[in-house]
Design a protein around this motif. Structure first.
Motif, PDB file in Angstrom:
ATOM      1  N   GLN A   3       0.826  -1.204   0.000  1.00 56.46           N
ATOM      2  CA  GLN A   3       0.000   0.000   0.000  1.00 56.46           C
ATOM      3  C   GLN A   3       0.862   1.256   0.000  1.00 56.46           C
ATOM      4  OE1 GLN A   3      -0.410  -2.458   2.266  1.00 56.46           O
ATOM      5  NE2 GLN A   3      -2.228  -3.406   1.379  1.00 56.46           N
ATOM      6  N   ALA A   7       0.575   3.976  -2.826  1.00 61.24           N
ATOM      7  CA  ALA A   7       0.131   5.319  -2.462  1.00 61.24           C
ATOM      8  C   ALA A   7       1.186   6.359  -2.809  1.00 61.24           C
ATOM      9  CB  ALA A   7      -0.199   5.377  -0.972  1.00 61.24           C
ATOM     10  N   PHE A  11       1.011   9.907  -4.654  1.00 56.00           N
ATOM     11  CA  PHE A  11       1.454  11.110  -3.937  1.00 56.00           C
ATOM     12  C   PHE A  11       2.704  11.730  -4.561  1.00 56.00           C
ATOM     13  CE2 PHE A  11      -0.584   9.290   0.108  1.00 56.00           C
ATOM     14  CZ  PHE A  11      -1.773   9.964  -0.141  1.00 56.00           C
ATOM     15  N   VAL A  86      -4.389  12.621  -5.136  1.00 54.61           N
ATOM     16  CA  VAL A  86      -4.436  12.676  -3.673  1.00 54.61           C
ATOM     17  C   VAL A  86      -5.517  11.731  -3.151  1.00 54.61           C
ATOM     18  CG1 VAL A  86      -4.907  14.159  -1.691  1.00 54.61           C
ATOM     19  CG2 VAL A  86      -3.488  15.010  -3.559  1.00 54.61           C
ATOM     20  N   PHE A  87      -6.687  11.752  -3.791  1.00 53.31           N
ATOM     21  CA  PHE A  87      -7.789  10.877  -3.380  1.00 53.31           C
ATOM     22  C   PHE A  87      -7.398   9.409  -3.497  1.00 53.31           C
ATOM     23  CE2 PHE A  87     -11.534   8.372  -4.588  1.00 53.31           C
ATOM     24  CZ  PHE A  87     -12.318   8.548  -3.450  1.00 53.31           C
ATOM     25  N   ILE A  90      -4.856   8.321  -0.809  1.00 56.07           N
ATOM     26  CA  ILE A  90      -5.522   8.095   0.489  1.00 56.07           C
ATOM     27  C   ILE A  90      -6.344   6.809   0.453  1.00 56.07           C
ATOM     28  CG2 ILE A  90      -7.269   9.007   2.059  1.00 56.07           C
ATOM     29  CD1 ILE A  90      -6.234  11.827   1.277  1.00 56.07           C
ATOM     30  N   GLN A  91      -7.046   6.584  -0.644  1.00 57.04           N
ATOM     31  CA  GLN A  91      -7.858   5.375  -0.774  1.00 57.04           C
ATOM     32  C   GLN A  91      -7.020   4.115  -0.691  1.00 57.04           C
ATOM     33  OE1 GLN A  91      -9.808   4.965  -4.573  1.00 57.04           O
ATOM     34  NE2 GLN A  91     -11.529   3.873  -3.661  1.00 57.04           N
ATOM     35  N   LEU A  93      -4.127   3.781   0.820  1.00 58.40           N
ATOM     36  CA  LEU A  93      -3.636   3.639   2.200  1.00 58.40           C
ATOM     37  C   LEU A  93      -4.724   3.104   3.129  1.00 58.40           C
ATOM     38  CD1 LEU A  93      -1.441   6.800   2.771  1.00 58.40           C
ATOM     39  CD2 LEU A  93      -0.678   4.421   2.596  1.00 58.40           C
ATOM     40  N   ARG A  94      -5.970   3.445   2.854  1.00 60.20           N
ATOM     41  CA  ARG A  94      -7.064   3.032   3.729  1.00 60.20           C
ATOM     42  C   ARG A  94      -7.613   1.643   3.395  1.00 60.20           C
ATOM     43  NH1 ARG A  94     -10.590   7.351   6.189  1.00 60.20           N
ATOM     44  NH2 ARG A  94     -11.923   5.541   6.219  1.00 60.20           N
TER      45      ARG A  94
END
Length: 97
Positions: A3, A7, A11, A86-87, A90-91, A93-94
């Motif tokens: 991840q 990510a 980023f 960016v979205f 984050i997605q 990583l989550r």
């Protein structure tokens, strides 16, 4: 680790927009990471591909207002690409959090 690299590919729009996803895509042996690196690379390149016809229309514009409109359109496309990266970062990583 999967991840994090995926990510970071998204980023990297902050620090190395083209270079980092290409390196990750070439070096990674995991299909998950490769897939995200490819998508991140395309999302970093897309605004500049979209700028090619915009530059043509900008050069051939009949008025200053239409030329200004094409510049605004480019920044909208680039801004949406920036928000998308960016979205997605984050997605990713989550996903397993």
């Amino acid at each position: 680790m999967r991840q994090l690299l995926s990510a970071l590919s998204y980023f990297s729009i902050f620090f190395a927009p083209f270079l980092f996803p290409i390196i990750v895509w070439i070096v990674a042996r995991d299909r998950y990471i490769e897939g995200h690196a490819k998508r991140a690379l395309f999302s970093h390149i897309f605004p500049f591909i979209a700028a090619i016809p915009l530059i043509y229309f900008f050069v051939t514009a009949q008025s200053v207002a239409s030329a200004f409109g094409f510049v605004i359109l480019f920044f909208i496309i680039y801004g949406l690409s920036f928000v998308y990266n960016v979205f997605k970062g984050i997605q990713v990583l989550r996903e397993y959090a």
